[in-house]
Each structure stands twice: as C-alpha cells, then as structure tokens.
Design an enzyme around this catalytic site. Structure first.
Site, PDB file in Angstrom:
ATOM      1  N   ASP A   1       9.327   2.929  -0.005  1.00 43.15           N
ATOM      2  CA  ASP A   1       8.001   3.862   0.793  1.00 43.15           C
ATOM      3  C   ASP A   1       8.256   3.365   2.277  1.00 43.15           C
ATOM      4  OD1 ASP A   1       5.818   4.491   2.110  1.00 43.15           O
ATOM      5  OD2 ASP A   1       4.597   3.664   0.591  1.00 43.15           O
TER       6      ASP A   1
ATOM      7  N   TYR B   1       0.811  -1.269  -0.004  1.00 38.28           N
ATOM      8  CA  TYR B   1       0.081  -0.075   0.193  1.00 38.28           C
ATOM      9  C   TYR B   1       0.978   0.995   0.088  1.00 38.28           C
ATOM     10  CZ  TYR B   1      -3.556   3.506   1.605  1.00 38.28           C
ATOM     11  OH  TYR B   1      -4.306   4.407   1.759  1.00 38.28           O
TER      12      TYR B   1
ATOM     13  N   LYS C   1       3.852   8.985   9.008  1.00 38.33           N
ATOM     14  CA  LYS C   1       3.815   8.384  10.440  1.00 38.33           C
ATOM     15  C   LYS C   1       4.509   8.838  11.507  1.00 38.33           C
ATOM     16  CE  LYS C   1       0.691   4.952   8.465  1.00 38.33           C
ATOM     17  NZ  LYS C   1       0.625   4.119   7.176  1.00 38.33           N
TER      18      LYS C   1
HETATM   19  C1  LIG Z   1       0.307   4.815   5.829  1.00 38.35           C
HETATM   20  C2  LIG Z   1       0.986   4.363   4.455  1.00 38.35           C
HETATM   21  C3  LIG Z   1       0.761   5.213   3.416  1.00 38.35           C
HETATM   22  C4  LIG Z   1      -0.024   6.348   3.642  1.00 38.35           C
HETATM   23  O1  LIG Z   1       0.119   7.362   4.409  1.00 38.35           O
HETATM   24  P1  LIG Z   1      -1.100   8.436   4.705  1.00 38.35           P
HETATM   25  O2  LIG Z   1      -0.575   9.487   5.699  1.00 38.35           O
HETATM   26  O3  LIG Z   1      -2.175   7.661   5.301  1.00 38.35           O
HETATM   27  O4  LIG Z   1      -1.471   8.859   3.377  1.00 38.35           O
HETATM   28  C5  LIG Z   1       1.665   5.083   2.320  1.00 38.35           C
HETATM   29  N1  LIG Z   1       2.687   4.073   2.229  1.00 38.35           N
HETATM   30  C6  LIG Z   1       2.808   3.191   3.493  1.00 38.35           C
HETATM   31  C7  LIG Z   1       3.806   2.066   3.351  1.00 38.35           C
HETATM   32  C8  LIG Z   1       1.901   3.189   4.323  1.00 38.35           C
HETATM   33  O5  LIG Z   1       1.970   2.445   5.430  1.00 38.35           O
END
Ligand SMILES: *Cc1c(COP(=O)(O)O)cnc(C)c1O
Length: 423
Positions: free
Chosen positions: A237, A142, A265
């Site tokens: 990511d 994701y 995060k």
């Molecule tokens: C949470 C997440 C996102 C998206 O971040 P948001 O702040 O919710 O837009 C993208 N990549 C990874 C790996 C994530 O866990």
C-alpha cells in the site's frame, strides 16, 4: 470567538463531528480545528488570517508544495474542455503509460477515486487471482475504510480480525488476519495456521499511520519470501510512500518487488485519485478484461488526471527532489532528535526521507503496541504550542509529518527554533 471557532460551531450541527474526515476534528487536542482559507508553497492560511508553516501537506499530495503553478495551470486548462465525460479519454492512456513505462513492477494500472477504493479493489483482484480468501494485514497499518480493512486494534496476532468500527459485520473481517509489524515470525505463524488459504499480505512498506514506523532490516524481504513460499500475493500500500520515497516508491527505495501496489495522495496532486496496478497476469483479471468486477463513474476524471500527470511528470524529470527531501528530512528530524536529546526528553524521533514522527515515549517505536505507549497528552500540549508558534502539524500522535520540496532550509531552521522553545 475566532472565525474557525464559529465555523466549527456551525459545522458540528450539520456534518458529523463537524468534519468530512475524522482526524481533521482535532479530537485529541481539545480545541476547534483551524478552518483553512488557502495555501501556497510551504504556507497555509486559516480563515482568521493566521499563517502557518504546513507539515500536513494535505497528508502527502503536496510534495511540490501548495498551489504549484504548473499543476494549477494544467487543471485550469483541463477545465476548459469540460469536467467529466464518463467516457474514455487520451489523458488516461497517457497516465497509465507514464507510470507503467517507469515503474518496473507495474505492467498495468487502473484509476479509482481514493486510496480506500484502490486497496479494496486490489484485495478483490488478489482474491480473484488466487482463488483464496484470507488477507494478512498488520496492526497499526491503515488501508482506508473499506470493511475488510477496518481491523487494526488489538495487541497481538489474531487469526480472525475484530472490526474496529460499528457497522462492520464480523463476516466482513473474519478473513482478515492480523500480524505484528516488523515481526516476520508473526506472519509466518499466520501463514502456517491459514492452511494455504492466504490470498495476499498487504502492508504499508513504511508504516505511516501509527506515526512513522520504518521497516526493520529484512522485514519486507521476509514478506516477499513468505508470499512466494505460500503462493500469496504481496501488496504494497503505497498511498503515502508512492512517488514520495522515490519515484518508484518504497518498492524502489527498499528494492523489494510487490505483486500489486496501491497509490493515492501524490498521484492526484490534491485531486481525488487512487490507483492500483501491478503484474499483468493479475491485472488482466479486472473487468471488462476479466471476471473481477470494479468500476467508477468518475474514475480517470480528466481534470484529476491533468493534475496528477503534471505532478508525476515533474517529479520524474526532477528526481533530485528525492535526494533533497532526504537531506531536508535529516536536517529537520535529525535536528528535532538532537534538541530532544540535549534536553534529556524521553521521546523517539522516527523518520525516513521526508516522513517523520516525534513519539512521546521512552521506548523504541517499532510496531503498533510500542507506538501506543506514547503519551498523547504530552503530544497534544506540544501540538498546541507549535501551532501557536505558527507550525501546522498533524493533530495526532499517530500521523506523519510531511516535508515538501517547498520547505527550504530557512523554513526548517525556523521550525527547529520553535521546536527548541516548545520542547
Ligand atoms: C490515506 C491512506 C489510505 C486511504 O486513502 P483515502 O484516499 O483516504 O481513501 C490508504 N492507505 C494508506 C497507506 C493511506 O495513508
């Protein structure tokens, strides 16, 4: 009726599904989500006065535990000067310097407001830099909800992704190629088919959005080698893994260097922050320095920067936390694995450092297809019983558990006692 149930009744009338982000709705669980009143350390309290040991940790930001005093104070102090100026501030420079001087593969960095934005922008700059359009992503990874990244379902390799969501035109995903996590051969095949048109490979260096799926030996190194061979950029990511597996994230943990990295995060300590950064020659293309446009009215917000920078400084100065999180992960997840084994259950306990997922399947979980063999009904039963025992975990089979520095050995033992009863 509980207060949570009453609030959920009101919420669904005015907010789609009653929530502002889908997983919060307890969709696969079949009861009203708990509405949260406050949290402190490893505990979270709902509006009905129930206390839970929290393993969601706001999906990662709370690596030091909820309501960490130094962070709270830095936010209150920043608020005294005003909430936003829409102009350059000193703390943004401090934030950028702090990260770039400590993470070798980040020469320059740009702040945004979410992980979604960070990924969307990193992909744009990768395309701008390489002059190519195709992006390789992995099924089950994701990367936020931008159009081009809303491709993940499907069981195998696909050269042109099918959108996962209504409202995403096929055109937005036709350059998104889908590979199989932990299968370097699938990536190689896509590179060969793409005829030199791959701008970047984007990967969660540890899969953490199909449940936790660590990379197998050589997988990340293999991606690095293929990207070099085909002149594509490698994007990690690290929205979850950044500042979590190590201060330098998964890149440091595994010793594999990406060209670009995305954060979210933890970097905001609970405030809405994301960031993307990496090689100077690539990042210098971002406007106004270069010709790849990207902007944000509230980006680098002073209150958010205060929270994030305080957390990053604390983590950097207390890197023993990372060793402790490894040990705690071993204690909790290793303990869960042992309990399940003794009971002869067909489950898989995937874990790495502070992240873990208990999959209700007899098959090793190494990618999206194997993750999907899990019995989500069994998970829902487990989740509900754990919640009754005072343990608050992600309400989905396909999310991680997050340990924080605030989870003591006693708290972990208490959790294992609950696991023993529930399993
Ligand atoms: C949470 C997440 C996102 C998206 O971040 P948001 O702040 O919710 O837009 C993208 N990549 C990874 C790996 C994530 O866990």
């Amino acid at each position: 009726m509980t207060k949570s149930e009453k609030l959920f009744e009101r919420a669904v009338k005015r907010i789609p599904g009653g929530v502002n982000s889908p997983v919060r709705a307890y969709g696969s669980i079949g009861e009203a989500p708990r509405f949260i009143d406050r949290a402190d350390g490893c505990y979270i309290y709902d509006v009905d006065g129930n206390r839970y040991i929290d393993y969601i940790d706001s999906w990662g930001p709370m690596i030091l535990g909820h309501n960490f005093p130094a962070i709270r104070e830095s936010v209150l102090k920043a608020c005294e000067n005003g909430l936003s100026f829409g102009c350059a501030t000193e703390i943004e420079v401090e934030m950028a310097e702090f990260i770039c001087e400590r993470i070798p593969h980040v020469d320059m960095i740009r702040m945004v407001n979410s992980g979604t934005e960070a990924v969307m922008s990193a992909i744009r700059v990768a395309r701008g830099f390489t002059g190519k359009n195709k992006i390789i992503k992995f099924a089950g990874c994701y990367h936020g909800h931008s159009d081009a990244m809303l491709v993940s379902a499907g069981s195998g390799v696909m050269t042109s992704g099918v959108p996962d969501s209504a409202g995403v035109p096929k055109g937005c995903t036709e350059d998104t190629m889908l590979a199989v996590y932990n299968d370097i051969g699938s990536v190689k095949a896509l590179f060969e088919q793409a005829d030199g048109q791959v701008a970047a490979v984007i990967v969660e260096a540890v899969g953490a959005n199909m449940g936790v799926v660590p990379p197998c030996e050589g997988f990340l190194e293999g991606l690095r080698a293929l990207c070099d061979q085909y002149h594509a950029l490698l994007i990690f990511d690290e929205v979850i893994t950044g500042f979590r597996l190590a201060f330098g994230g998964a890149a440091q943990y595994f010793g594999v260097t990406p060209d670009l990295v995305t954060y979210g995060k933890i970097i905001g300590a609970g405030m809405p922050v994301g960031a993307y950064g990496g090689r100077r020659d690539v990042m210098e293309l971002v406007s106004p320095a270069g010709k790849v446009y990207q902007a944000g009215t509230l980006s680098g917000n002073p209150v958010a920067m205060a929270a994030g920078l305080t957390q990053l400084k604390y983590l950097y100065d207390h890197q023993e936390i990372y060793k402790e999180l490894e040990a705690k992960g071993q204690m909790l997840y290793g303990g869960m694995e042992k309990i399940a084994r003794e009971k002869g259950l067909k489950v898989q306990m995937n874990h790495i450092s502070s992240l873990g997922s208990l999959f209700f399947t007899g098959q090793p979980v190494v990618d999206y297809v194997s993750a999907k063999t899990s019995d989500t009904k069994a998970f829902a039963e487990y989740f509900k019983k754990m919640l009754k025992m005072g343990i608050h975990m992600a309400p989905s089979q396909f999310e991680a558990m997050f340990l924080s520095a605030a989870h003591t050995d006693e708290i972990i033992m208490e959790t294992l006692d609950a696991v023993k009863l529930v399993l």
